[in-house]
Motif scaffolding. Structure first.
Motif, PDB file in Angstrom:
ATOM      1  N   THR A 177       1.371  -7.123   3.528  1.00 24.59           N
ATOM      2  CA  THR A 177       2.485  -6.943   2.601  1.00 24.59           C
ATOM      3  C   THR A 177       2.124  -5.848   1.603  1.00 24.59           C
ATOM      4  OG1 THR A 177       1.734  -8.453   0.859  1.00 24.59           O
ATOM      5  CG2 THR A 177       2.859  -9.444   2.769  1.00 24.59           C
ATOM      6  N   ASP A 178       3.096  -5.475   0.795  1.00 26.75           N
ATOM      7  CA  ASP A 178       2.844  -4.455  -0.219  1.00 26.75           C
ATOM      8  C   ASP A 178       1.940  -4.957  -1.339  1.00 26.75           C
ATOM      9  OD1 ASP A 178       4.157  -2.421   1.025  1.00 26.75           O
ATOM     10  OD2 ASP A 178       6.020  -2.607  -0.105  1.00 26.75           O
ATOM     11  N   PRO A 206     -14.087  13.277  -8.048  1.00 28.46           N
ATOM     12  CA  PRO A 206     -13.230  12.251  -7.432  1.00 28.46           C
ATOM     13  C   PRO A 206     -12.829  12.649  -6.023  1.00 28.46           C
ATOM     14  CG  PRO A 206     -11.964  13.559  -8.973  1.00 28.46           C
ATOM     15  CD  PRO A 206     -13.389  13.988  -9.149  1.00 28.46           C
ATOM     16  N   PHE A 207     -12.485  11.653  -5.229  1.00 29.03           N
ATOM     17  CA  PHE A 207     -11.993  11.874  -3.871  1.00 29.03           C
ATOM     18  C   PHE A 207     -10.468  11.820  -3.873  1.00 29.03           C
ATOM     19  CE2 PHE A 207     -15.931   9.555  -1.922  1.00 29.03           C
ATOM     20  CZ  PHE A 207     -16.745  10.601  -2.326  1.00 29.03           C
ATOM     21  N   ARG A 208      -9.889  12.315  -2.821  1.00 25.44           N
ATOM     22  CA  ARG A 208      -8.472  12.101  -2.543  1.00 25.44           C
ATOM     23  C   ARG A 208      -8.374  10.990  -1.509  1.00 25.44           C
ATOM     24  NH1 ARG A 208      -3.293  12.961  -4.540  1.00 25.44           N
ATOM     25  NH2 ARG A 208      -1.799  13.328  -2.838  1.00 25.44           N
ATOM     26  N   VAL A 209      -7.588   9.979  -1.776  1.00 19.06           N
ATOM     27  CA  VAL A 209      -7.371   8.879  -0.839  1.00 19.06           C
ATOM     28  C   VAL A 209      -5.876   8.775  -0.574  1.00 19.06           C
ATOM     29  CG1 VAL A 209      -7.660   6.413  -0.400  1.00 19.06           C
ATOM     30  CG2 VAL A 209      -9.408   7.651  -1.705  1.00 19.06           C
ATOM     31  N   GLU A 210      -5.478   8.903   0.676  1.00 17.62           N
ATOM     32  CA  GLU A 210      -4.076   8.798   1.062  1.00 17.62           C
ATOM     33  C   GLU A 210      -3.937   7.708   2.117  1.00 17.62           C
ATOM     34  OE1 GLU A 210      -2.598  12.573   2.296  1.00 17.62           O
ATOM     35  OE2 GLU A 210      -2.924  13.531   0.344  1.00 17.62           O
ATOM     36  N   LEU A 211      -3.151   6.703   1.786  1.00 21.56           N
ATOM     37  CA  LEU A 211      -3.018   5.538   2.652  1.00 21.56           C
ATOM     38  C   LEU A 211      -1.555   5.309   3.012  1.00 21.56           C
ATOM     39  CD1 LEU A 211      -5.347   3.153   0.602  1.00 21.56           C
ATOM     40  CD2 LEU A 211      -5.986   4.554   2.579  1.00 21.56           C
ATOM     41  N   VAL A 212      -1.333   4.847   4.231  1.00 16.44           N
ATOM     42  CA  VAL A 212       0.012   4.499   4.679  1.00 16.44           C
ATOM     43  C   VAL A 212       0.219   3.011   4.435  1.00 16.44           C
ATOM     44  CG1 VAL A 212       1.627   4.446   6.603  1.00 16.44           C
ATOM     45  CG2 VAL A 212      -0.029   6.325   6.419  1.00 16.44           C
ATOM     46  N   ALA A 213       1.152   2.686   3.563  1.00 20.39           N
ATOM     47  CA  ALA A 213       1.433   1.303   3.182  1.00 20.39           C
ATOM     48  C   ALA A 213       2.081   0.549   4.331  1.00 20.39           C
ATOM     49  CB  ALA A 213       2.332   1.284   1.960  1.00 20.39           C
ATOM     50  N   PRO A 214       2.075  -0.791   4.278  1.00 19.22           N
ATOM     51  CA  PRO A 214       2.704  -1.575   5.344  1.00 19.22           C
ATOM     52  C   PRO A 214       4.159  -1.198   5.596  1.00 19.22           C
ATOM     53  CG  PRO A 214       1.349  -3.000   3.988  1.00 19.22           C
ATOM     54  CD  PRO A 214       1.363  -1.658   3.310  1.00 19.22           C
ATOM     55  N   GLY A 215       4.869  -0.797   4.537  1.00 18.10           N
ATOM     56  CA  GLY A 215       6.266  -0.429   4.694  1.00 18.10           C
ATOM     57  C   GLY A 215       6.492   1.013   5.102  1.00 18.10           C
ATOM     58  N   GLY A 216       5.408   1.795   5.247  1.00 16.93           N
ATOM     59  CA  GLY A 216       5.522   3.167   5.699  1.00 16.93           C
ATOM     60  C   GLY A 216       5.403   4.223   4.618  1.00 16.93           C
ATOM     61  N   GLU A 217       5.513   3.846   3.343  1.00 16.43           N
ATOM     62  CA  GLU A 217       5.382   4.836   2.294  1.00 16.43           C
ATOM     63  C   GLU A 217       3.912   5.234   2.110  1.00 16.43           C
ATOM     64  OE1 GLU A 217       5.627   0.795   0.177  1.00 16.43           O
ATOM     65  OE2 GLU A 217       6.385   1.755   1.993  1.00 16.43           O
ATOM     66  N   ARG A 218       3.660   6.233   1.307  1.00 18.71           N
ATOM     67  CA  ARG A 218       2.304   6.717   1.094  1.00 18.71           C
ATOM     68  C   ARG A 218       1.784   6.282  -0.263  1.00 18.71           C
ATOM     69  NH1 ARG A 218       0.882  12.982   0.017  1.00 18.71           N
ATOM     70  NH2 ARG A 218       2.027  12.382  -1.870  1.00 18.71           N
ATOM     71  N   PRO A 233      -4.403   3.897   7.472  1.00 13.95           N
ATOM     72  CA  PRO A 233      -3.557   2.768   7.077  1.00 13.95           C
ATOM     73  C   PRO A 233      -4.138   2.023   5.873  1.00 13.95           C
ATOM     74  CG  PRO A 233      -4.014   2.764   9.443  1.00 13.95           C
ATOM     75  CD  PRO A 233      -4.959   3.731   8.826  1.00 13.95           C
ATOM     76  N   ALA A 234      -3.270   1.619   4.960  1.00  9.15           N
ATOM     77  CA  ALA A 234      -3.724   0.859   3.798  1.00  9.15           C
ATOM     78  C   ALA A 234      -4.389  -0.441   4.227  1.00  9.15           C
ATOM     79  CB  ALA A 234      -2.543   0.569   2.878  1.00  9.15           C
ATOM     80  N   LEU A 235      -3.847  -1.096   5.253  1.00  6.76           N
ATOM     81  CA  LEU A 235      -4.460  -2.337   5.727  1.00  6.76           C
ATOM     82  C   LEU A 235      -5.901  -2.104   6.142  1.00  6.76           C
ATOM     83  CD1 LEU A 235      -4.455  -5.286   6.647  1.00  6.76           C
ATOM     84  CD2 LEU A 235      -3.443  -4.534   8.813  1.00  6.76           C
TER      85      LEU A 235
END
Length: 303
Positions: A177-178, A206-218, A233-235
């Motif tokens: 879930t979100d 610092p690092f850049r972290v980009e994750l795809v949320a369960p609902g598809g947003e970033r 993926p965020a999961l």
């Protein structure tokens, strides 16, 4: 299970377009929802099912719920009785490698109905204490003091992670879930702690972290132009920082040697480095199988 190595505070890891949480209500709401979801997993279990083994070696379903109840009790004491909480810190310092397991075992010995009742009562009392805390209050913990929002985030992280162990034991899937945004935030926030826990010097930048949320947003953290990056993926990121899955089984990509090293040591929980989970297909008792209490089962300290 304590680690107090000083570490730098990294830049704000909040997702782009968001702000640091000053009102803890939203994360407390999410903590309640996460707890209720795990509660539904165990509420209908028969007496024998509470003894089912979970992926954390030596811990049954009862140990997992017992650990949540024990840590909620510790957090409640920190919120309501700072002097009394100091006694728990002294106990932890006297037995740093066993006090978490001993706490879980204490509750796991209870009858399931009593254990469940104690967990429910404890988390309700903790929620009340966190909601009623004056703005700006910081509570003692097994490390630096924590705000109400940080305390709730830590409790949500542990509830989600131990809930996964319970779901694995009883064979029930847990769709993401979100609410994972809190776990992801914590995983980014604890980057320097993870390096320090392994005796490594944290990177200066610092690092850049980009994750795809369960609902598809970033969900994005850190400077857009940072050369060291983690994506996926965020999961999967949340599974990594709670040590609920081996890196080899996750779809996370690191760009840059420092980011790559971080994915090998990442942990969002308090204490010394855990043994982690073995890769899928590896024998349960094979290399990499962690001893009990070393799979993210610490008190969930946030920096």
């Amino acid at each position: 299970m304590l680690h107090t190595t000083p570490r730098r505070t990294p830049p704000c890891p909040c997702p782009e377009g968001s702000a640091i949480v000053s009102d803890p209500s939203s994360v407390i709401d999410d903590l309640r929802e996460e707890s209720e979801e795990v509660d539904r997993l165990v509420a209908g279990l028969g007496p024998g099912e509470w003894g089912l083994a979970t992926p954390a070696a030596g811990w049954s379903v009862a140990h997992q719920v017992g650990h949540l109840a024990w840590t909620d009790r510790s957090a409640l004491l920190a919120v309501t009785d700072a002097a009394g909480f100091q006694g728990l810190v002294e106990q932890a310092l006297a037995a740093p490698h066993t006090f978490v397991d001993e706490g879980a075992e204490e509750y796991a010995r209870l009858a399931p109905a009593e254990l469940l009742a104690r967990w429910r009562e404890g988390r309700a009392a903790l929620e009340k204490g966190l909601r009623s805390a004056p703005p700006g209050t910081r509570f003692p913990w097994y490390g630096p003091p924590m705000s109400a929002a940080s305390m709730a985030t830590a409790r949500l992280m542990e509830t989600w992670a131990h809930g996964l162990d319970i779901a694995d034991a009883i064979g029930v899937p847990r769709p993401p879930t979100d609410r994972l945004r809190h776990v992801a935030w914590l995983g980014v926030r604890t980057r320097d702690f993870a390096y320090g826990a392994h005796g490594l010097t944290p990177p200066a930048d610092p690092f850049r972290v980009e994750l795809v949320a369960p609902g598809g947003e970033r969900w994005a953290y850190g400077p857009a132009g940072a050369p060291q990056r983690v994506t996926g993926p965020a999961l999967d990121f949340c599974l990594l920082v709670t040590q609920r899955a081996h890196r080899a089984d996750l779809a996370l990509t690191a760009e840059g040697p420092d980011a790559d090293r971080w994915l090998d040591v990442a942990q969002a929980f308090a204490g010394p480095p855990g043994g982690g989970r073995p890769p899928k297909g590896e024998a349960e008792d094979g290399p990499g199988r962690p001893p009990k209490g070393e799979t993210g089962d610490g008190p969930g300290r946030t920096p």
